[in-house]
Scaffold this motif. Structure first.
Motif, PDB file in Angstrom:
ATOM      1  N   ARG A  48       0.831  -1.200   0.000  1.00 22.76           N
ATOM      2  CA  ARG A  48       0.000   0.000   0.000  1.00 22.76           C
ATOM      3  C   ARG A  48       0.873   1.259   0.000  1.00 22.76           C
ATOM      4  O   ARG A  48       0.532   2.255  -0.642  1.00 22.76           O
ATOM      5  CB  ARG A  48      -0.941   0.003   1.203  1.00 22.76           C
ATOM      6  N   LYS A  49       2.000   1.205   0.692  1.00 24.37           N
ATOM      7  CA  LYS A  49       2.862   2.384   0.778  1.00 24.37           C
ATOM      8  C   LYS A  49       3.630   2.631  -0.515  1.00 24.37           C
ATOM      9  O   LYS A  49       3.731   3.769  -0.977  1.00 24.37           O
ATOM     10  CB  LYS A  49       3.839   2.228   1.944  1.00 24.37           C
ATOM     11  N   VAL A  50       4.170   1.566  -1.109  1.00 28.93           N
ATOM     12  CA  VAL A  50       5.007   1.749  -2.304  1.00 28.93           C
ATOM     13  C   VAL A  50       4.185   1.807  -3.587  1.00 28.93           C
ATOM     14  O   VAL A  50       4.628   2.359  -4.587  1.00 28.93           O
ATOM     15  CB  VAL A  50       6.064   0.626  -2.420  1.00 28.93           C
ATOM     16  N   ARG A  55      -2.649   2.400  -5.841  1.00 32.64           N
ATOM     17  CA  ARG A  55      -3.594   2.754  -4.783  1.00 32.64           C
ATOM     18  C   ARG A  55      -4.602   3.783  -5.278  1.00 32.64           C
ATOM     19  O   ARG A  55      -5.791   3.701  -4.953  1.00 32.64           O
ATOM     20  CB  ARG A  55      -2.825   3.277  -3.567  1.00 32.64           C
ATOM     21  N   ARG A  56      -4.122   4.750  -6.072  1.00 32.55           N
ATOM     22  CA  ARG A  56      -5.038   5.753  -6.620  1.00 32.55           C
ATOM     23  C   ARG A  56      -6.053   5.115  -7.567  1.00 32.55           C
ATOM     24  O   ARG A  56      -7.229   5.483  -7.562  1.00 32.55           O
ATOM     25  CB  ARG A  56      -4.252   6.851  -7.338  1.00 32.55           C
ATOM     26  N   ILE A  57      -5.584   4.165  -8.377  1.00 28.26           N
ATOM     27  CA  ILE A  57      -6.494   3.493  -9.309  1.00 28.26           C
ATOM     28  C   ILE A  57      -7.547   2.698  -8.550  1.00 28.26           C
ATOM     29  O   ILE A  57      -8.737   2.776  -8.849  1.00 28.26           O
ATOM     30  CB  ILE A  57      -5.700   2.573 -10.256  1.00 28.26           C
ATOM     31  N   ILE A  58      -7.108   1.923  -7.552  1.00 24.95           N
ATOM     32  CA  ILE A  58      -8.050   1.137  -6.754  1.00 24.95           C
ATOM     33  C   ILE A  58      -9.057   2.045  -6.072  1.00 24.95           C
ATOM     34  O   ILE A  58     -10.274   1.797  -6.100  1.00 24.95           O
ATOM     35  CB  ILE A  58      -7.303   0.283  -5.713  1.00 24.95           C
ATOM     36  N   SER A  59      -8.562   3.104  -5.452  1.00 25.90           N
ATOM     37  CA  SER A  59      -9.438   4.030  -4.738  1.00 25.90           C
ATOM     38  C   SER A  59     -10.468   4.647  -5.684  1.00 25.90           C
ATOM     39  O   SER A  59     -11.654   4.749  -5.341  1.00 25.90           O
ATOM     40  CB  SER A  59      -8.603   5.124  -4.073  1.00 25.90           C
ATOM     41  N   ARG A  60     -10.022   5.019  -6.869  1.00 26.96           N
ATOM     42  CA  ARG A  60     -10.946   5.622  -7.838  1.00 26.96           C
ATOM     43  C   ARG A  60     -11.980   4.614  -8.319  1.00 26.96           C
ATOM     44  O   ARG A  60     -13.173   4.945  -8.431  1.00 26.96           O
ATOM     45  CB  ARG A  60     -10.146   6.171  -9.026  1.00 26.96           C
ATOM     46  N   ASN A  81      -8.381  -5.238  -0.161  1.00 24.44           N
ATOM     47  CA  ASN A  81      -7.974  -5.538  -1.528  1.00 24.44           C
ATOM     48  C   ASN A  81      -6.456  -5.638  -1.657  1.00 24.44           C
ATOM     49  O   ASN A  81      -5.935  -6.467  -2.408  1.00 24.44           O
ATOM     50  CB  ASN A  81      -8.528  -4.485  -2.480  1.00 24.44           C
ATOM     51  N   PHE A  82      -5.736  -4.811  -0.905  1.00 26.98           N
ATOM     52  CA  PHE A  82      -4.279  -4.919  -0.916  1.00 26.98           C
ATOM     53  C   PHE A  82      -3.826  -6.244  -0.296  1.00 26.98           C
ATOM     54  O   PHE A  82      -2.831  -6.835  -0.724  1.00 26.98           O
ATOM     55  CB  PHE A  82      -3.641  -3.735  -0.194  1.00 26.98           C
TER      56      PHE A  82
END
Length: 307
Positions: A48-50, A55-60, A81-82
Motif C-alpha cells: 500500500r505504501k510503495v 492505490r489511486r487506481i483502486i481508490s478511484r 484488496n491490498f
C-alpha cells in the motif's frame, strides 16, 4: 501452440537475477498455507505504501463502483484488496510450484457437471479477473480438461516459467494465442472448453460501451461473437478465497440461457451484470488495480486523474 522448451539461452547471465528471484519464490511457496497468509498480512502495508499509483487506481474504481459506501468503508475495502493482492503473489507461486497433492487439499469444486455434459458442444469457460485468478485456473485444470487463451510475456525466462507453471496441471489441453481467433473457434467447434476472461478494458476496438456498476465501460463483444461462431455455451465460473485457513471454493455456474441475443450492447450488458453480481459477493478479492474505465465514450474526460 507447442509446449514450452528449456534452452541454454535462458541461462544467460542477464537472467541470473530473475532466476534467483524465481528460486526464492519457489522456496516461499512451499511454506504451509497459514504461514503464507501471515506473510501476506506483513506485505500488505508495504504494498500500500510503495504502490501509490495503483492505490489511486483502486481508490478511484471503488469510488466509481460503490458510491453508496462511506469513505471509511471504502478505505477498509481498499486495505482488504491490498491483502488480496499480496496473497495473489503467493497464490500464483502455489499454483505454479506446489505439488498437486498439496493443492488438492486446498479446494473444493461445485458445479463440475456443467462442464461434463456430453453433447459435443463447445464451452466458453467465462473467468473473471479476481486476484485468485491463477490459482483458480490451476484448481479447474486439475478437475477438467480445458484449453486456455495465452499472451506471451516479454521476458523469455518468465514466459517459460509461467507457461510451465500453468500447463503442468493440464489434461491433454491446448494453449491458444490470444490473437488466434480462428484457432479458438475451431477448438469450440471440436467441443473443447476454453478459459476466457472478458472483464477488462481492451480499448475501443472490438468493444461497445455498456454499464458496469452504473458507469459506461468499454466491454468486449468477443464473448458473444465466439459463442455464436463456435456454437458454444457460455459457462461462468469463479473462485473464492475462504476465511482463515479454510482454502478455496471453485463454483461453476450453469450455462447462460438465451445467449447471445444478437445485440452487442445487450449481450455485453448481460455479461457485465453477471460479473457485477459475483464481485458484490467478494469485492475485496477483485482486481481493482486495473483501469477498468480507461476508455471513455467520445467527448468524455478521463476518470483517472494522475493515475
Amino acid at each position: 501452440m507447442e509446449k514450452p522448451r528449456f534452452t541454454l539461452a535462458l541461462l544467460h547471465p542477464r537472467h541470473w537475477l530473475l532466476w534467483l528471484g524465481i528460486i526464492l519464490w519457489w522456496l516461499i511457496s512451499q511454506l504451509p498455507y497459514p504461514c503464507l497468509r501471515g506473510l501476506a498480512r506483513v506485505l500488505t502495508p508495504v504494498l500500500r505504501k510503495v504502490g501509490k499509483s495503483r492505490r489511486r487506481i483502486i481508490s478511484r474504481n471503488l469510488e466509481l463502483c460503490f458510491p453508496q459506501l462511506t469513505s471509511a468503508e471504502r478505505d477498509k475495502l481498499l486495505d482488504d484488496n491490498f491483502f488480496s493482492t499480496s496473497m495473489a503473489l503467493f497464490e500464483t507461486g502455489m499454483a505454479w510450484f506446489l505439488p498437486r497433492w498439496r493443492l488438492r487439499r486446498l479446494f473444493t469444486i461445485e458445479g463440475l457437471e456443467h462442464l461434463q455434459q456430453e453433447d459435443g458442444q463447445g464451452v466458453i469457460l467465462m473467468a473473471m479477473h479476481f486476484t485468485t485468478l491463477d490459482i483458480g485456473a490451476a484448481f479447474l485444470n486439475m478437475s477438467a480438461s480445458i484449453d486456455g487463451m495465452y499472451r506471451p510475456h516479454k521476458n523469455p525466462v518468465f514466459d517459460y516459467v509461467q507457461r510451465k507453471g500453468r500447463e503442468r496441471h493440464s489434461h491433454n489441453t491446448e494453449v491458444i494465442p490470444r490473437e488466434d481467433v480462428r484457432g479458438m473457434i475451431r477448438a469450440l467447434k471440436r467441443g473443447r472448453a476454453i478459459w476466457y476472461a472478458p472483464d477488462q478494458d481492451y480499448g475501443p476496438k472490438q468493444s461497445v460501451f455498456a454499464p458496469f456498476f452504473g458507469v459506461e465501460a468499454a466491454s468486449v463483444t468477443a464473448t458473444a461473437k465466439f459463442a455464436r461462431l463456435g456454437k458454444a455455451r457460455v459457462v461462468p465460473f469463479v473462485q473464492t478465497r475462504l476465511p482463515g485457513s479454510q482454502g478455496y471454493k471453485v463454483t461453476i455456474y450453469p450455462a447462460l440461457q438465451a445467449f447471445p441475443v444478437g445485440d452487442e450492447r445487450d449481450d455485453a450488458q448481460r455479461i457485465n451484470g453477471f460479473i457485477e453480481d459475483r464481485i458484490n459477493e467478494q469485492p475485496e478479492q477483485y482486481l481493482w488495480a486495473h483501469r477498468r474505465f480507461k476508455t471513455r465514450p467520445p467527448g468524455e474526460p478521463s476518470l483517472y486523474k494522475r493515475a
